[in-house]
Write an enzyme that holds these catalytic residues in place. Structure first.
Site, PDB file in Angstrom:
ATOM      1  N   GLU A 112       0.940  -1.319   0.150  1.00  0.00           N
ATOM      2  CA  GLU A 112      -0.232   0.268   0.102  1.00  0.00           C
ATOM      3  C   GLU A 112       1.135   1.302  -0.241  1.00  0.00           C
ATOM      4  O   GLU A 112       1.613   1.226  -0.374  1.00  0.00           O
ATOM      5  CB  GLU A 112      -0.806  -0.186   1.711  1.00  0.00           C
ATOM      6  CG  GLU A 112      -2.255  -1.710   1.601  1.00  0.00           C
ATOM      7  CD  GLU A 112      -3.191  -1.166   2.286  1.00  0.00           C
ATOM      8  OE1 GLU A 112      -3.005  -0.029   3.237  1.00  0.00           O
ATOM      9  OE2 GLU A 112      -3.673  -2.402   2.179  1.00  0.00           O
ATOM     10  N   HIS A 226      -8.097  10.433   3.304  1.00  0.00           N
ATOM     11  CA  HIS A 226      -8.687   9.229   2.815  1.00  0.00           C
ATOM     12  C   HIS A 226      -8.602   9.828   1.595  1.00  0.00           C
ATOM     13  O   HIS A 226      -9.324  10.050   0.923  1.00  0.00           O
ATOM     14  CB  HIS A 226      -8.967   7.473   2.786  1.00  0.00           C
ATOM     15  CG  HIS A 226      -8.415   6.303   2.468  1.00  0.00           C
ATOM     16  ND1 HIS A 226      -8.493   6.416   0.933  1.00  0.00           N
ATOM     17  CD2 HIS A 226      -7.893   5.989   2.609  1.00  0.00           C
ATOM     18  CE1 HIS A 226      -7.919   4.874   0.701  1.00  0.00           C
ATOM     19  NE2 HIS A 226      -7.578   4.972   1.790  1.00  0.00           N
ATOM     20  N   ARG A 272      -0.926   9.399   1.880  1.00  0.00           N
ATOM     21  CA  ARG A 272      -2.406  10.110   1.879  1.00  0.00           C
ATOM     22  C   ARG A 272      -2.606  11.069   1.356  1.00  0.00           C
ATOM     23  O   ARG A 272      -3.493  11.549   0.784  1.00  0.00           O
ATOM     24  CB  ARG A 272      -2.585   9.035   2.490  1.00  0.00           C
ATOM     25  CG  ARG A 272      -3.423   7.389   2.291  1.00  0.00           C
ATOM     26  CD  ARG A 272      -3.475   7.063   3.739  1.00  0.00           C
ATOM     27  NE  ARG A 272      -4.099   5.896   3.346  1.00  0.00           N
ATOM     28  CZ  ARG A 272      -4.703   4.779   4.889  1.00  0.00           C
ATOM     29  NH1 ARG A 272      -4.595   5.087   5.465  1.00  0.00           N
ATOM     30  NH2 ARG A 272      -4.730   3.217   3.513  1.00  0.00           N
ATOM     31  N   HIS A 329     -10.710  10.282   7.190  1.00  0.00           N
ATOM     32  CA  HIS A 329      -9.877   8.495   7.547  1.00  0.00           C
ATOM     33  C   HIS A 329      -9.732   8.714   8.680  1.00  0.00           C
ATOM     34  O   HIS A 329      -9.905   7.636   9.309  1.00  0.00           O
ATOM     35  CB  HIS A 329      -9.605   8.402   6.518  1.00  0.00           C
ATOM     36  CG  HIS A 329      -8.907   7.097   6.144  1.00  0.00           C
ATOM     37  ND1 HIS A 329      -9.519   6.057   5.699  1.00  0.00           N
ATOM     38  CD2 HIS A 329      -7.924   6.406   6.469  1.00  0.00           C
ATOM     39  CE1 HIS A 329      -9.418   4.737   5.864  1.00  0.00           C
ATOM     40  NE2 HIS A 329      -8.328   5.131   6.511  1.00  0.00           N
ATOM     41  N   ARG A 364      -0.143   9.274   9.100  1.00  0.00           N
ATOM     42  CA  ARG A 364      -0.117   7.715   8.728  1.00  0.00           C
ATOM     43  C   ARG A 364      -0.622   6.364   8.107  1.00  0.00           C
ATOM     44  O   ARG A 364      -0.713   6.856   6.829  1.00  0.00           O
ATOM     45  CB  ARG A 364      -1.806   6.993   9.891  1.00  0.00           C
ATOM     46  CG  ARG A 364      -1.737   5.784   9.137  1.00  0.00           C
ATOM     47  CD  ARG A 364      -3.263   5.477  10.991  1.00  0.00           C
ATOM     48  NE  ARG A 364      -4.649   4.825  10.362  1.00  0.00           N
ATOM     49  CZ  ARG A 364      -3.914   4.430   9.330  1.00  0.00           C
ATOM     50  NH1 ARG A 364      -3.929   3.616   8.499  1.00  0.00           N
ATOM     51  NH2 ARG A 364      -5.288   4.734   8.782  1.00  0.00           N
TER      52      ARG A 364
END
Length: 523
Positions: A112, A226, A272, A329, A364
């Site tokens: 990811e 997100h 992100r 998110h 994060r």
């Protein structure tokens, strides 16, 4: 009045992990304001990150986490988190969790955004959170008292120590729970924004309660959006996991151009915040964007939950395009804790998204949230089991509030103010206007106990409190870093980052700015 050894507020993965360990020898009560399976954990499509492959190492996971967090992470806490990864996977397997495997029996590791290796384990394809929650729930429900549809109102403090919590049920009946250990596992704050991946219950209640009780709060300016929420008619429908891009999906314009080409070395798998801002820039020009999934074979089999969500939204996957927009998110900030989950108030613990452990920094890293839940829930349980608990408290009679709370804004008004003023992109003017608006409701933040409130009013007051803290922290940080981006300081980079952390001393309306970030990495 009800007594217990441990009271846990919330019913997500962190709550259930702690309860599973504690309930072997302790009387544990779990209290949740909705149903026990209504949480952000259940909605988590992504997996859990751990350096378990032969070509991976905890140091690689560490540096990926630090880089994604824009070097705002607590090094010691981050190292502890990633080093626990492999043993955490073993412990979950021992609890009956089945992680997806390849035909040869090896783990089907995904990749990811901002990860340098394939290290994401999944369970049930794109339903990892749900699989973990349901397996742990099956383990704890017979040995733990679970109380659903009861709203935690405030933390009970005596002699600067947490000794319990007040709640109200759906009929507005108040109950006092007395326990030497109270664990906040209430989740995040996504419902403060118009578009979010979060459960409807994620209204920041735990942070607001801890703040009113006097606990230390930090890093509230860092909200992660997100990049890929499924949207239809400008309304968020649900999350499209980053794992989809990890398997080859690309973000495209209506003309089919690749949005992230040339914008970042990792392109669609950039951190992100980078991807979210790039998408937001196009959406502000009324240009629609899509996730092109034509490169992914057997999409409906690989991502069954997302395929079902698209079907319910009448999105025809035969066209291989999913309409997307960013949504709130994850909250990197929250109630400050140490490695044992302890807050600044003795007897009060926090774990999961409500906690600010420092492992996420300013942004994060994907799939570190479930890891954080499991690792620190286990540490909290160990600490509580180690301590000699004292359960004999004198509980004074509470003064009954007689004043009516008066006018409060609606939830929709709060969402509009947060999205417009304290959203993906922030400006000096937008923050000033948001702060001015929140300030008119300060009476509902610090003096809530003086007023009689309904459950709906209590939720609104919590949202006002958390929204104000986010806006004020964003105002104080005059730079762009991670999930905090200001157009008046758009070109901030590592050499210009201000090495400071913005703390709020619980109950105080002014932030405490302290230098608390490492100048360089030591690992």
């Amino acid at each position: 009045m009800i007594k217990a050894d441990v009271v846990i507020i919330g019913s997500g993965l962190a709550s259930l992990m702690a309860a599973d360990i504690l309930s072997v020898t302790k009387n544990v009560i779990i209290i949740t304001k909705s149903s026990v399976t209504d949480s952000n954990s259940v909605l988590a499509q992504g997996g859990i990150a751990a350096a378990i492959s032969g070509d991976d190492d905890w140091r690689d996971h560490f540096f990926d986490t630090i880089r994604a967090g824009c070097y705002h992470n607590d090094e010691t806490m981050t190292e502890f988190l990633v080093r626990q990864g492999p043993s955490v996977i073993d412990s979950l397997i021992n609890k009956g969790i089945d992680f997806d495997r390849c035909k040869d029996g090896s783990y089907a590791l995904g990749k990811e955004g901002a990860h340098s290796r394939r290290r994401i384990l999944h369970s049930g394809g794109d339903a990892t959170g749900k699989e973990l929650v349901m397996k742990l729930l099956a383990r704890v429900k017979e040995k733990t008292t679970i109380i659903e549809h009861e709203f935690a109102i405030d933390i009970l403090i005596q002699n600067r120590t947490c000794i319990g919590v007040y709640t109200k049920n759906s009929e507005e009946r108040k109950t006092t729970y007395i326990a030497p250990s109270v664990i906040l596992a209430t989740g995040g704050i996504g419902q403060l924004y118009e578009v979010t991946s979060n459960s409807e219950q994620a209204t920041g209640d735990g942070i607001a309660m801890a703040y009113r009780a006097g606990a230390t709060i930090a890093d509230m300016e860092f909200v992660q959006f997100h990049p890929t929420m499924l949207v239809k008619s400008s309304k968020g429908i649900g999350l499209v996991s980053e794992a989809v891009r990890g398997e080859g999906a690309r973000i495209v314009t209506e003309k089919g151009d690749f949005l992230m080409a040339g914008k970042h070395p990792l392109e669609d798998l950039a951190p992100r915040d980078v991807v979210a801002r790039a998408i937001n820039e196009h959406l502000c020009k009324n240009e629609l964007l899509y996730l092109d999934i034509s490169n992914i074979e057997h999409f409906t089999t690989r991502f069954p939950s997302i395929a079902t969500m698209c079907e319910k939204a009448s999105i025809d996957l035969k066209h291989h395009r999913i309409p997307i927009a960013p949504g709130a998110h994850f909250m990197m900030g929250g109630v400050v804790t140490n490695e044992k989950g302890e807050t600044s108030i003795p007897g009060l613990y926090a774990v999961g998204e409500v906690a600010r452990t420092g492992v996420h920094g300013a942004n994060r890293l994907a799939s570190n949230s479930l890891l954080e839940c499991v690792v620190f829930a286990a540490e909290i349980a160990k600490e509580i089991l180690r301590k000699q608990q004292i359960s004999s408290f004198f509980v004074p009679a509470t003064e009954k509030a007689t004043r009516e709370i008066g006018h409060l804004p609606s939830e929709l008004e709060i969402k509009e103010v947060m999205t417009k003023g304290v959203g993906i992109v922030r400006t000096r003017q937008s923050l000033k206007e948001a702060l001015s608006w929140f300030t008119t409701y300060r009476f509902a933040m610090l003096h809530l106990k003086n007023f009689t409130t309904t459950l709906e009013q209590q939720k609104i007051c919590n949202m006002l409190t958390v929204g104000y803290l986010i806006a004020l922290a964003a105002w104080e940080r005059t730079e762009s870093r991670g999930g905090h981006y200001r157009t008046d300081y758009p070109n901030s980079h590592e050499r210009k980052w201000k090495h400071k952390t913005i703390y709020f001393s619980g109950g105080s309306e002014k932030p405490l700015v302290t230098t608390n970030c490492q100048e360089k990495l030591s690992v």
